[in-house]
Design a protein around this motif. Sequence first.
Motif, PDB file in Angstrom:
ATOM      1  N   PRO A 245     -16.020  -3.870  33.458  1.00 33.14           N
ATOM      2  CA  PRO A 245     -15.932  -5.106  34.239  1.00 33.14           C
ATOM      3  C   PRO A 245     -16.095  -4.904  35.745  1.00 33.14           C
ATOM      4  O   PRO A 245     -16.357  -5.874  36.460  1.00 33.14           O
ATOM      5  CB  PRO A 245     -14.524  -5.621  33.918  1.00 33.14           C
ATOM      6  CG  PRO A 245     -14.219  -5.064  32.572  1.00 33.14           C
ATOM      7  CD  PRO A 245     -14.856  -3.705  32.563  1.00 33.14           C
ATOM      8  N   ILE A 246     -15.938  -3.675  36.257  1.00 32.56           N
ATOM      9  CA  ILE A 246     -16.070  -3.493  37.707  1.00 32.56           C
ATOM     10  C   ILE A 246     -17.435  -2.938  38.098  1.00 32.56           C
ATOM     11  O   ILE A 246     -17.657  -2.613  39.256  1.00 32.56           O
ATOM     12  CB  ILE A 246     -14.953  -2.595  38.282  1.00 32.56           C
ATOM     13  CG1 ILE A 246     -15.071  -1.145  37.777  1.00 32.56           C
ATOM     14  CG2 ILE A 246     -13.583  -3.183  38.001  1.00 32.56           C
ATOM     15  CD1 ILE A 246     -14.307  -0.160  38.643  1.00 32.56           C
ATOM     16  N   HIS A 247     -18.367  -2.838  37.161  1.00 30.65           N
ATOM     17  CA  HIS A 247     -19.714  -2.386  37.519  1.00 30.65           C
ATOM     18  C   HIS A 247     -20.522  -3.528  38.131  1.00 30.65           C
ATOM     19  O   HIS A 247     -20.343  -4.700  37.778  1.00 30.65           O
ATOM     20  CB  HIS A 247     -20.443  -1.822  36.292  1.00 30.65           C
ATOM     21  CG  HIS A 247     -20.121  -0.389  36.031  1.00 30.65           C
ATOM     22  ND1 HIS A 247     -19.176   0.004  35.093  1.00 30.65           N
ATOM     23  CD2 HIS A 247     -20.593   0.752  36.605  1.00 30.65           C
ATOM     24  CE1 HIS A 247     -19.089   1.324  35.093  1.00 30.65           C
ATOM     25  NE2 HIS A 247     -19.936   1.806  35.998  1.00 30.65           N
ATOM     26  N   ARG A 248     -21.416  -3.148  39.040  1.00 32.12           N
ATOM     27  CA  ARG A 248     -22.292  -4.120  39.702  1.00 32.12           C
ATOM     28  C   ARG A 248     -23.568  -4.252  38.866  1.00 32.12           C
ATOM     29  O   ARG A 248     -24.389  -3.337  38.829  1.00 32.12           O
ATOM     30  CB  ARG A 248     -22.615  -3.641  41.126  1.00 32.12           C
ATOM     31  CG  ARG A 248     -21.381  -3.430  41.979  1.00 32.12           C
ATOM     32  CD  ARG A 248     -21.718  -2.775  43.310  1.00 32.12           C
ATOM     33  NE  ARG A 248     -20.510  -2.518  44.106  1.00 32.12           N
ATOM     34  CZ  ARG A 248     -20.517  -1.950  45.310  1.00 32.12           C
ATOM     35  NH1 ARG A 248     -21.673  -1.560  45.848  1.00 32.12           N
ATOM     36  NH2 ARG A 248     -19.386  -1.760  45.967  1.00 32.12           N
ATOM     37  N   ARG A 249     -23.711  -5.388  38.260  1.00 31.76           N
ATOM     38  CA  ARG A 249     -24.828  -5.579  37.340  1.00 31.76           C
ATOM     39  C   ARG A 249     -26.176  -5.715  38.044  1.00 31.76           C
ATOM     40  O   ARG A 249     -27.223  -5.629  37.399  1.00 31.76           O
ATOM     41  CB  ARG A 249     -24.555  -6.785  36.444  1.00 31.76           C
ATOM     42  CG  ARG A 249     -23.523  -6.477  35.366  1.00 31.76           C
ATOM     43  CD  ARG A 249     -22.731  -7.698  34.928  1.00 31.76           C
ATOM     44  NE  ARG A 249     -21.868  -7.380  33.783  1.00 31.76           N
ATOM     45  CZ  ARG A 249     -20.718  -6.699  33.857  1.00 31.76           C
ATOM     46  NH1 ARG A 249     -20.309  -6.232  35.023  1.00 31.76           N
ATOM     47  NH2 ARG A 249     -19.998  -6.471  32.765  1.00 31.76           N
ATOM     48  N   SER A 250     -26.163  -5.900  39.350  1.00 30.64           N
ATOM     49  CA  SER A 250     -27.412  -6.006  40.104  1.00 30.64           C
ATOM     50  C   SER A 250     -27.854  -4.657  40.655  1.00 30.64           C
ATOM     51  O   SER A 250     -28.902  -4.574  41.314  1.00 30.64           O
ATOM     52  CB  SER A 250     -27.237  -7.007  41.263  1.00 30.64           C
ATOM     53  OG  SER A 250     -26.163  -6.597  42.106  1.00 30.64           O
ATOM     54  N   PHE A 251     -27.092  -3.597  40.404  1.00 28.53           N
ATOM     55  CA  PHE A 251     -27.417  -2.273  40.927  1.00 28.53           C
ATOM     56  C   PHE A 251     -28.024  -1.409  39.814  1.00 28.53           C
ATOM     57  O   PHE A 251     -27.411  -1.191  38.789  1.00 28.53           O
ATOM     58  CB  PHE A 251     -26.153  -1.578  41.459  1.00 28.53           C
ATOM     59  CG  PHE A 251     -25.780  -1.957  42.860  1.00 28.53           C
ATOM     60  CD1 PHE A 251     -25.746  -3.283  43.270  1.00 28.53           C
ATOM     61  CD2 PHE A 251     -25.439  -0.979  43.788  1.00 28.53           C
ATOM     62  CE1 PHE A 251     -25.378  -3.635  44.554  1.00 28.53           C
ATOM     63  CE2 PHE A 251     -25.077  -1.319  45.073  1.00 28.53           C
ATOM     64  CZ  PHE A 251     -25.058  -2.648  45.471  1.00 28.53           C
ATOM     65  N   ASN A 252     -29.237  -0.903  40.052  1.00 23.20           N
ATOM     66  CA  ASN A 252     -29.831   0.029  39.098  1.00 23.20           C
ATOM     67  C   ASN A 252     -29.098   1.366  39.147  1.00 23.20           C
ATOM     68  O   ASN A 252     -28.664   1.795  40.211  1.00 23.20           O
ATOM     69  CB  ASN A 252     -31.323   0.248  39.439  1.00 23.20           C
ATOM     70  CG  ASN A 252     -32.166  -0.951  39.048  1.00 23.20           C
ATOM     71  OD1 ASN A 252     -31.912  -1.574  38.018  1.00 23.20           O
ATOM     72  ND2 ASN A 252     -33.139  -1.273  39.875  1.00 23.20           N
ATOM     73  N   PRO A 253     -28.924   2.041  37.975  1.00 27.41           N
ATOM     74  CA  PRO A 253     -29.459   1.696  36.656  1.00 27.41           C
ATOM     75  C   PRO A 253     -28.485   0.931  35.762  1.00 27.41           C
ATOM     76  O   PRO A 253     -28.615   0.979  34.535  1.00 27.41           O
ATOM     77  CB  PRO A 253     -29.748   3.066  36.068  1.00 27.41           C
ATOM     78  CG  PRO A 253     -28.616   3.904  36.592  1.00 27.41           C
ATOM     79  CD  PRO A 253     -28.313   3.398  37.975  1.00 27.41           C
ATOM     80  N   VAL A 254     -27.490   0.248  36.324  1.00 17.44           N
ATOM     81  CA  VAL A 254     -26.463  -0.420  35.512  1.00 17.44           C
ATOM     82  C   VAL A 254     -27.062  -1.367  34.471  1.00 17.44           C
ATOM     83  O   VAL A 254     -26.621  -1.369  33.311  1.00 17.44           O
ATOM     84  CB  VAL A 254     -25.443  -1.149  36.417  1.00 17.44           C
ATOM     85  CG1 VAL A 254     -24.460  -1.954  35.577  1.00 17.44           C
ATOM     86  CG2 VAL A 254     -24.701  -0.144  37.303  1.00 17.44           C
TER      87      VAL A 254
END
Length: 258
Positions: A245-254
Amino acid sequence: MALMSKQTVSEISRLLDTIDSLTDPRLKTWQADPRKGVQQALQRHQRRIKRQIRAYQAFKQRFKYENALWKSGVRYVAGMDEVGRGPLAGPVVTCAVILSPDFDLVEVTDSKQLTCHEREQLYLRIVDEAVEVSIAVNDPRTIDRLNIYAATQDAMMRSIKSLNHQPGHLIVDAVPLPFNYPQTTLVKGDQKSISVAAASIVAKEYRDHLMLDYDRVYPGYGFAENMGYGTKEHLAGLRKYGVSPIHRRSFNPVPKFL
């Protein structure tokens, strides 16, 4: 002289550790001492004092912008910095710090040049000695919605607006702020301004402690070590556990692991 000649090398070394100048009259006596250990202790003392002098001179230089503003009549100067623009996970944290002209923590410098222990100790002393400290946080969802640059600006502006002592001038590290405060934007401001350096220490310590807590909630990514940056361990955690839940979904390679 006879008394001095009876001192052991270790006794002289201990005394030298208590002397913070190059003009103490005892130094001349010890300089005439033929023992190699005494001369080595004197050399260590001289190097230590010279380091302290250079550190103090650099500290005074980092007051250059604040001193100029205070002399021009600005009462409150706020230094601004952020931490956490680059990681794949966790928030961006910004901090505004207002210092007084008698602030004297010589050790305050760019947070990246300090050890974890040094930052932690300085964090506590800055919060205690500053006129005021204000922190703002934007979480990963806000970062994904606004983009990291806009989310950083937004948090910085909230840091300023929540200050009780409204500043007459801002010194900002690298990120110009789109609102009506007189401001000076400095590249590598945490190396040039004491207020920005203090803000960088507080922001980093605050965010690091958040990431330590997140490491306990979301184990397997190595957040306690990498603070959310895309290390080998972190990427292995993404492959194994997917996106937290704390990952940035707009940041590659997420997005690849959604």
